[in-house]
Design an enzyme around this catalytic site. Structure first.
Site, PDB file in Angstrom:
ATOM      1  CG  ASN A   1      40.039  15.631  -0.828  1.00  0.00           C
ATOM      2  OD1 ASN A   1      40.283  15.904  -2.000  1.00  0.00           O
ATOM      3  ND2 ASN A   1      39.485  16.491  -0.008  1.00  0.00           N
TER       4      ASN A   1
ATOM      5  CE1 TYR B   1      43.912  11.328   6.269  1.00  0.00           C
ATOM      6  CE2 TYR B   1      45.143  12.886   4.931  1.00  0.00           C
ATOM      7  CZ  TYR B   1      44.164  12.620   5.866  1.00  0.00           C
ATOM      8  OH  TYR B   1      43.444  13.662   6.427  1.00  0.00           O
TER       9      TYR B   1
ATOM     10  CG  ASN C   1      37.097   8.205   6.165  1.00  0.00           C
ATOM     11  OD1 ASN C   1      36.810   9.361   6.491  1.00  0.00           O
ATOM     12  ND2 ASN C   1      38.350   7.790   6.046  1.00  0.00           N
TER      13      ASN C   1
ATOM     14  CG  HIS D   1      35.823  17.577  10.635  1.00  0.00           C
ATOM     15  ND1 HIS D   1      35.960  16.663  11.664  1.00  0.00           N
ATOM     16  CD2 HIS D   1      36.742  17.209   9.692  1.00  0.00           C
ATOM     17  CE1 HIS D   1      36.942  15.811  11.368  1.00  0.00           C
ATOM     18  NE2 HIS D   1      37.422  16.123  10.168  1.00  0.00           N
TER      19      HIS D   1
ATOM     20  CG  ASP E   1      19.651  16.137   9.463  1.00  0.00           C
ATOM     21  OD1 ASP E   1      19.922  15.850  10.645  1.00  0.00           O
ATOM     22  OD2 ASP E   1      19.323  17.284   9.101  1.00  0.00           O
TER      23      ASP E   1
ATOM     24  NE  ARG F   1      45.110  15.147  10.926  1.00  0.00           N
ATOM     25  CZ  ARG F   1      44.648  14.997   9.673  1.00  0.00           C
ATOM     26  NH1 ARG F   1      43.875  13.953   9.372  1.00  0.00           N
ATOM     27  NH2 ARG F   1      44.969  15.870   8.734  1.00  0.00           N
TER      28      ARG F   1
ATOM     29  NE  ARG G   1      42.484  17.703  10.119  1.00  0.00           N
ATOM     30  CZ  ARG G   1      42.220  17.892   8.822  1.00  0.00           C
ATOM     31  NH1 ARG G   1      41.227  17.250   8.247  1.00  0.00           N
ATOM     32  NH2 ARG G   1      42.957  18.705   8.093  1.00  0.00           N
TER      33      ARG G   1
HETATM   34  C1  DQA Z   1      39.876  11.643   7.550  1.00  0.00           C
HETATM   35  C2  DQA Z   1      40.108  12.771   8.564  1.00  0.00           C
HETATM   36  C3  DQA Z   1      39.433  14.052   8.106  1.00  0.00           C
HETATM   37  O1  DQA Z   1      39.643  15.092   9.059  1.00  0.00           O
HETATM   38  C4  DQA Z   1      39.985  14.506   6.777  1.00  0.00           C
HETATM   39  O2  DQA Z   1      39.322  15.647   6.319  1.00  0.00           O
HETATM   40  C5  DQA Z   1      39.968  13.418   5.748  1.00  0.00           C
HETATM   41  C6  DQA Z   1      40.301  12.044   6.157  1.00  0.00           C
HETATM   42  C7  DQA Z   1      40.665  10.364   7.934  1.00  0.00           C
HETATM   43  O3  DQA Z   1      40.373   9.320   7.340  1.00  0.00           O
HETATM   44  O4  DQA Z   1      41.558  10.418   8.776  1.00  0.00           O
HETATM   45  O5  DQA Z   1      39.756  13.664   4.571  1.00  0.00           O
HETATM   46  O6  DQA Z   1      38.508  11.308   7.554  1.00  0.00           O
END
Ligand code: DQA
Length: 144
Positions: free
Chosen positions: A10, A22, A73, A79, A86, A106, A110
């Site tokens: 995403n 974001y 990232n 999570h 690994d 949050r 998370r």
């Molecule tokens: C994220 C935080 C994660 O919890 C979330 O699922 C994301 C983006 C962030 O960049 O803040 O997709 O990694």
């Protein structure tokens, strides 16, 4: 020095997804930012984005003996993914975890990060700057 920057699921939807969290800048803008920071720091930067856990595991394995530092990232896989943890442990390449948002402020789920267990540092809540901070740390700590 060669850095691999991995963005998980995403993150390709930046600029569209939950802009209040974001931001309005898109994934292309993030890539441009990362390439510019790499140039400024005098290191090579490879960018990788995938929505698939196994593909991220494959990319980390390919980095073995080819990459000097990883900035990751992992998106939601942060999570949940023991497999990515690994893989990072297997290659033992210096790694930093980055989140655009402050994951500790949050939802409860998370706050858990499996990935952190294989990371030198975590930068969360600094937006694009977190990636820069991670890159600077790896360059300063592990050299050019
Ligand atoms: C994220 C935080 C994660 O919890 C979330 O699922 C994301 C983006 C962030 O960049 O803040 O997709 O990694």
């Amino acid at each position: 020095m060669k850095l691999l920057i991995i963005n998980g699921p995403n993150l390709n939807m930046l600029g569209i997804r939950e802009k209040n969290l974001y931001g309005a800048r898109d994934y292309k803008a993030l890539c441009e930012y990362l390439v510019n920071e790499g140039n400024r720091l005098g290191v090579e930067v490879e960018l990788y984005q995938s929505n698939h856990e196994g593909c991220i595991v494959d990319r980390i394995q390919e980095a073995y003996q080819n990459i000097d530092g990883i900035v990751i990232n992992p998106g939601a896989y942060t999570h949940t993914s023991v497999a990515i943890l690994d893989a990072l442990k297997a290659v033992s390449i210096p790694t930093c975890e980055v989140h655009l948002t402050d994951v500790n402020a949050r939802e409860e789920f998370r706050k858990i990060s499996y990935i952190r267990l294989a990371c030198d540092k975590t930068y969360a809540g600094f937006g694009f700057d977190g990636y820069r901070m991670a890159m600077e740390y790896l360059v300063e700590t592990y050299g050019k």
